[in-house]
Design a protein around this motif. Sequence first.
Motif, PDB file in Angstrom:
ATOM      1  N   VAL A 191       0.838  -1.197   0.000  1.00  0.00           N
ATOM      2  CA  VAL A 191       0.000   0.000   0.000  1.00  0.00           C
ATOM      3  C   VAL A 191       0.874   1.248   0.000  1.00  0.00           C
ATOM      4  O   VAL A 191       0.613   2.201  -0.731  1.00  0.00           O
ATOM      5  N   GLY A 192       1.925   1.238   0.802  1.00  0.00           N
ATOM      6  CA  GLY A 192       2.849   2.375   0.830  1.00  0.00           C
ATOM      7  C   GLY A 192       3.482   2.624  -0.524  1.00  0.00           C
ATOM      8  O   GLY A 192       3.582   3.767  -0.978  1.00  0.00           O
ATOM      9  N   LEU A 193       3.892   1.567  -1.194  1.00  0.00           N
ATOM     10  CA  LEU A 193       4.487   1.695  -2.527  1.00  0.00           C
ATOM     11  C   LEU A 193       3.476   2.246  -3.524  1.00  0.00           C
ATOM     12  O   LEU A 193       3.776   3.166  -4.292  1.00  0.00           O
ATOM     13  N   VAL A 194       2.264   1.717  -3.519  1.00  0.00           N
ATOM     14  CA  VAL A 194       1.229   2.173  -4.451  1.00  0.00           C
ATOM     15  C   VAL A 194       0.869   3.635  -4.184  1.00  0.00           C
ATOM     16  O   VAL A 194       0.720   4.426  -5.124  1.00  0.00           O
ATOM     17  N   LEU A 195       0.767   4.020  -2.924  1.00  0.00           N
ATOM     18  CA  LEU A 195       0.475   5.422  -2.600  1.00  0.00           C
ATOM     19  C   LEU A 195       1.576   6.337  -3.114  1.00  0.00           C
ATOM     20  O   LEU A 195       1.297   7.409  -3.661  1.00  0.00           O
ATOM     21  N   ASP A 196       2.831   5.914  -2.945  1.00  0.00           N
ATOM     22  CA  ASP A 196       3.954   6.699  -3.472  1.00  0.00           C
ATOM     23  C   ASP A 196       3.860   6.849  -4.984  1.00  0.00           C
ATOM     24  O   ASP A 196       4.033   7.944  -5.526  1.00  0.00           O
ATOM     25  N   LEU A 197       3.590   5.752  -5.672  1.00  0.00           N
ATOM     26  CA  LEU A 197       3.489   5.803  -7.130  1.00  0.00           C
ATOM     27  C   LEU A 197       2.319   6.665  -7.590  1.00  0.00           C
ATOM     28  O   LEU A 197       2.442   7.443  -8.546  1.00  0.00           O
ATOM     29  N   LEU A 198       1.178   6.553  -6.923  1.00  0.00           N
ATOM     30  CA  LEU A 198       0.032   7.381  -7.285  1.00  0.00           C
ATOM     31  C   LEU A 198       0.323   8.866  -7.080  1.00  0.00           C
ATOM     32  O   LEU A 198      -0.062   9.700  -7.908  1.00  0.00           O
TER      33      LEU A 198
ATOM     34  N   GLU B 204       0.458  11.736 -10.022  1.00  0.00           N
ATOM     35  CA  GLU B 204      -0.308  12.974  -9.897  1.00  0.00           C
ATOM     36  C   GLU B 204       0.576  14.201 -10.129  1.00  0.00           C
ATOM     37  O   GLU B 204       0.186  15.138 -10.835  1.00  0.00           O
ATOM     38  N   VAL B 205       1.781  14.186  -9.581  1.00  0.00           N
ATOM     39  CA  VAL B 205       2.716  15.301  -9.771  1.00  0.00           C
ATOM     40  C   VAL B 205       3.118  15.422 -11.234  1.00  0.00           C
ATOM     41  O   VAL B 205       3.150  16.518 -11.801  1.00  0.00           O
ATOM     42  N   LEU B 206       3.406  14.304 -11.870  1.00  0.00           N
ATOM     43  CA  LEU B 206       3.812  14.323 -13.282  1.00  0.00           C
ATOM     44  C   LEU B 206       2.677  14.789 -14.186  1.00  0.00           C
ATOM     45  O   LEU B 206       2.895  15.556 -15.131  1.00  0.00           O
ATOM     46  N   GLU B 207       1.456  14.340 -13.901  1.00  0.00           N
ATOM     47  CA  GLU B 207       0.314  14.786 -14.703  1.00  0.00           C
ATOM     48  C   GLU B 207       0.068  16.276 -14.525  1.00  0.00           C
ATOM     49  O   GLU B 207      -0.250  16.970 -15.494  1.00  0.00           O
TER      50      GLU B 207
ATOM     51  N   LEU C  70       2.590  18.090 -16.610  1.00  0.00           N
ATOM     52  CA  LEU C  70       2.231  18.054 -18.033  1.00  0.00           C
ATOM     53  C   LEU C  70       1.128  19.046 -18.360  1.00  0.00           C
ATOM     54  O   LEU C  70       1.142  19.691 -19.409  1.00  0.00           O
ATOM     55  N   ARG C  71       0.156  19.171 -17.470  1.00  0.00           N
ATOM     56  CA  ARG C  71      -0.934  20.112 -17.713  1.00  0.00           C
ATOM     57  C   ARG C  71      -0.446  21.558 -17.706  1.00  0.00           C
ATOM     58  O   ARG C  71      -1.035  22.408 -18.358  1.00  0.00           O
ATOM     59  N   ARG C  72       0.609  21.838 -16.961  1.00  0.00           N
ATOM     60  CA  ARG C  72       1.130  23.209 -16.878  1.00  0.00           C
ATOM     61  C   ARG C  72       1.964  23.600 -18.088  1.00  0.00           C
ATOM     62  O   ARG C  72       2.193  24.774 -18.323  1.00  0.00           O
ATOM     63  N   GLN C  73       2.413  22.637 -18.873  1.00  0.00           N
ATOM     64  CA  GLN C  73       3.246  22.947 -20.028  1.00  0.00           C
ATOM     65  C   GLN C  73       2.393  23.544 -21.140  1.00  0.00           C
ATOM     66  O   GLN C  73       1.416  22.944 -21.567  1.00  0.00           O
TER      67      GLN C  73
END
Length: 117
Positions: A76-83, A87-90, A93-96
């Motif tokens: 769960v900790g790993l999945v939360l980190d990846l999610l 979210e940060v990467l998306e 991308l939206r700001r570009q």
Amino acid sequence: MTYPLVRRSRAHVLDLDTFAAQARLHPDLVRRLIALGLLEAQRDAADRWWLAPAELTTVARIQRLRAGFSLNYAAVGLVLDLLDRIEVLEAALRRQPGRTAAHTTTPTTITRTFIGG
């Protein structure tokens, strides 16, 4: 020795028992989630845990991942980190400017040349 100039208010945080009651979890499970690093909490001078109300959403995410995917707490900790990273990467991308989403781009035509045909 240093002394704080302003005393921090506890109005915006919940003690461990209140947090556990609002999350509908046993306080020992909340302590375990804190120890695993899944929840962020602060400890005061009297050795009591204090959690931000926003951590209730993290508890909800943890419960959904455990119920939906039968994950253990380490996973769960790993999945939360990846999610969170996704979210940060998306958001980046939206700001570009001038950047379109991957699903809205037009497909490219591939030309194949057969030899000996």
